[in-house]
Design an enzyme around this catalytic site. Structure first.
Site, PDB file in Angstrom:
ATOM      1  N   ARG A 177      20.439  46.012  71.104  1.00  0.00           N
ATOM      2  CA  ARG A 177      21.162  44.725  71.091  1.00  0.00           C
ATOM      3  C   ARG A 177      20.978  44.113  69.712  1.00  0.00           C
ATOM      4  O   ARG A 177      19.864  43.767  69.329  1.00  0.00           O
ATOM      5  CB  ARG A 177      20.563  43.827  72.183  1.00  0.00           C
ATOM      6  CG  ARG A 177      21.163  42.450  72.289  1.00  0.00           C
ATOM      7  CD  ARG A 177      20.438  41.656  73.371  1.00  0.00           C
ATOM      8  NE  ARG A 177      20.984  40.318  73.494  1.00  0.00           N
ATOM      9  CZ  ARG A 177      20.668  39.289  72.704  1.00  0.00           C
ATOM     10  NH1 ARG A 177      19.789  39.448  71.733  1.00  0.00           N
ATOM     11  NH2 ARG A 177      21.212  38.106  72.895  1.00  0.00           N
ATOM     12  N   LYS A 195      14.388  39.479  64.613  1.00  0.00           N
ATOM     13  CA  LYS A 195      13.272  38.749  65.220  1.00  0.00           C
ATOM     14  C   LYS A 195      12.124  38.542  64.245  1.00  0.00           C
ATOM     15  O   LYS A 195      11.972  39.249  63.255  1.00  0.00           O
ATOM     16  CB  LYS A 195      12.834  39.442  66.518  1.00  0.00           C
ATOM     17  CG  LYS A 195      13.875  39.201  67.613  1.00  0.00           C
ATOM     18  CD  LYS A 195      13.500  39.707  68.964  1.00  0.00           C
ATOM     19  CE  LYS A 195      14.626  39.340  69.962  1.00  0.00           C
ATOM     20  NZ  LYS A 195      14.478  39.995  71.247  1.00  0.00           N
TER      21      LYS A 195
HETATM   22  N1  PMM Z   1      16.656  38.798  72.981  1.00  0.00           N
HETATM   23  C1  PMM Z   1      17.230  37.591  72.941  1.00  0.00           C
HETATM   24  C2  PMM Z   1      18.178  37.205  73.917  1.00  0.00           C
HETATM   25  N2  PMM Z   1      18.528  38.044  74.907  1.00  0.00           N
HETATM   26  N3  PMM Z   1      18.320  40.128  75.970  1.00  0.00           N
HETATM   27  C3  PMM Z   1      17.743  41.335  76.052  1.00  0.00           C
HETATM   28  N4  PMM Z   1      18.079  42.168  77.051  1.00  0.00           N
HETATM   29  N5  PMM Z   1      16.822  41.757  75.133  1.00  0.00           N
HETATM   30  C4  PMM Z   1      16.425  40.974  74.104  1.00  0.00           C
HETATM   31  O1  PMM Z   1      15.561  41.399  73.306  1.00  0.00           O
HETATM   32  C5  PMM Z   1      17.003  39.660  74.000  1.00  0.00           C
HETATM   33  C6  PMM Z   1      17.966  39.285  74.969  1.00  0.00           C
HETATM   34  C7  PMM Z   1      16.854  36.633  71.854  1.00  0.00           C
HETATM   35  O2  PMM Z   1      17.556  36.885  70.685  1.00  0.00           O
HETATM   36  P1  PMM Z   1      18.831  36.012  70.156  1.00  0.00           P
HETATM   37  O3  PMM Z   1      18.451  34.560  70.323  1.00  0.00           O
HETATM   38  O4  PMM Z   1      18.988  36.427  68.743  1.00  0.00           O
HETATM   39  O5  PMM Z   1      20.017  36.372  70.972  1.00  0.00           O
END
Ligand code: PMM
Length: 273
Positions: free
Chosen positions: A248, A209
């Site tokens: 994650r 991020k």
């Molecule tokens: N971040 C993203 C998408 N889904 N879900 C949860 N539970 N926590 C997060 O921090 C989160 C998520 C965005 O990141 P990406 O676009 O790299 O998947």
């Protein structure tokens, strides 16, 4: 110190981290299986980008993207979570074998979400959220960010209970980068033990991020994916030490290695040859 690693399988053309590489279902399935081989305990499949500025995706298109991937990964024996804000997608994915619903809006986006999940056996991730990605930073105004995140997450846990989802089925997530800019994210991480202290299991997503990149380079764009992955492995270890249930991440192998090293430190493991 046990901490599960959730591997990210984004089936979107515009994900900032996959660059659309895994748009095709076959490629996404292969990617998920590789993450599992690297040690991912859960595979999080998503078909709607939540990067800052992203527009919403029609649930039908979302389901076209994710359902073949959820089906194949579940059939291969993986524990699959579905990253969606739509109740219809959540239900279809659970029917296809997903065991966890990961709703970045904490059930706020779709009024049907909590009651839909209640009727399944699935667990639910309720993330802290103050609005859609198209206007991601509109809500990024806080007096005491950790207290506000705890209070707002607690009200989502209560809403889930009122809809029939027992707290034992709930995972909370402070939503790093969601309605939070730069240092606000570090303030949340500094206070992470208070979120762990709420009671439910905690999931944390820092992977690649922007706030991490900005810590590495004043112009975050200059921090490569490799450097963001190393930073993510460090935040994952620190989160695990704070007691989170899961992290994650995109680069599962790096985070699994980092957690192994931290575990050895913690347990005082000796070299045995
Ligand atoms: N971040 C993203 C998408 N889904 N879900 C949860 N539970 N926590 C997060 O921090 C989160 C998520 C965005 O990141 P990406 O676009 O790299 O998947």
């Amino acid at each position: 110190m046990t901490c599960l690693v959730m591997g990210i399988v984004n089936v979107t053309p515009d994900s900032f981290s996959d660059g659309g590489l895994f748009l095709a279902a076959d490629a996404a399935i292969a990617h998920g299986l590789a993450l599992r081989a690297h040690g991912a305990a859960i595979l999080d499949v998503g078909g709607e980008s939540t990067r800052p500025g992203a527009d919403r995706v029609d649930p039908e298109l979302e389901q076209e993207r994710v359902l073949p991937v959820v089906t194949a990964l579940a059939e291969a024996g993986a524990t699959v979570s579905i990253d969606t804000m739509n109740a219809s997608t959540a239900l279809a994915a659970v029917a296809a074998g997903a065991r966890i619903v990961n709703d970045v809006s904490g059930g706020l986006s779709d009024p049907e979400m909590l009651s839909a999940v209640a009727g399944t056996g699935a667990d639910i991730v309720l993330q802290h959220w103050r609005g859609y990605s198209s206007d991601m930073y509109a809500g990024a105004v806080y007096d005491d960010i950790v207290t506000e995140v705890v209070v707002e997450l607690s009200s989502r846990v209560e809403a889930a209970a009122a809809a029939g989802i027992a707290p034992s089925r709930v995972v909370v997530d402070p939503g790093i980068g969601f309605g939070k800019k730069g240092a606000q994210n570090w303030a949340v991480l500094h206070g992470l033990s208070r979120i762990v202290g709420m009671g439910p299991r905690v999931l944390l997503g820092t992977s690649r991020k922007r706030f991490l990149a900005e810590t590495l380079e004043p112009d975050g764009d200059e921090a490569s994916v490799d450097r963001r992955d190393l930073a993510t492995a460090v935040t994952s270890v620190l989160a695990a030490r704070t007691g989170v249930w899961g992290v994650r991440v995109h680069d599962v192998a790096a985070t699994v290695d980092a957690l192994k090293v931290a575990d050895a430190w913690e347990s005082g493991a000796r070299w045995t040859s």
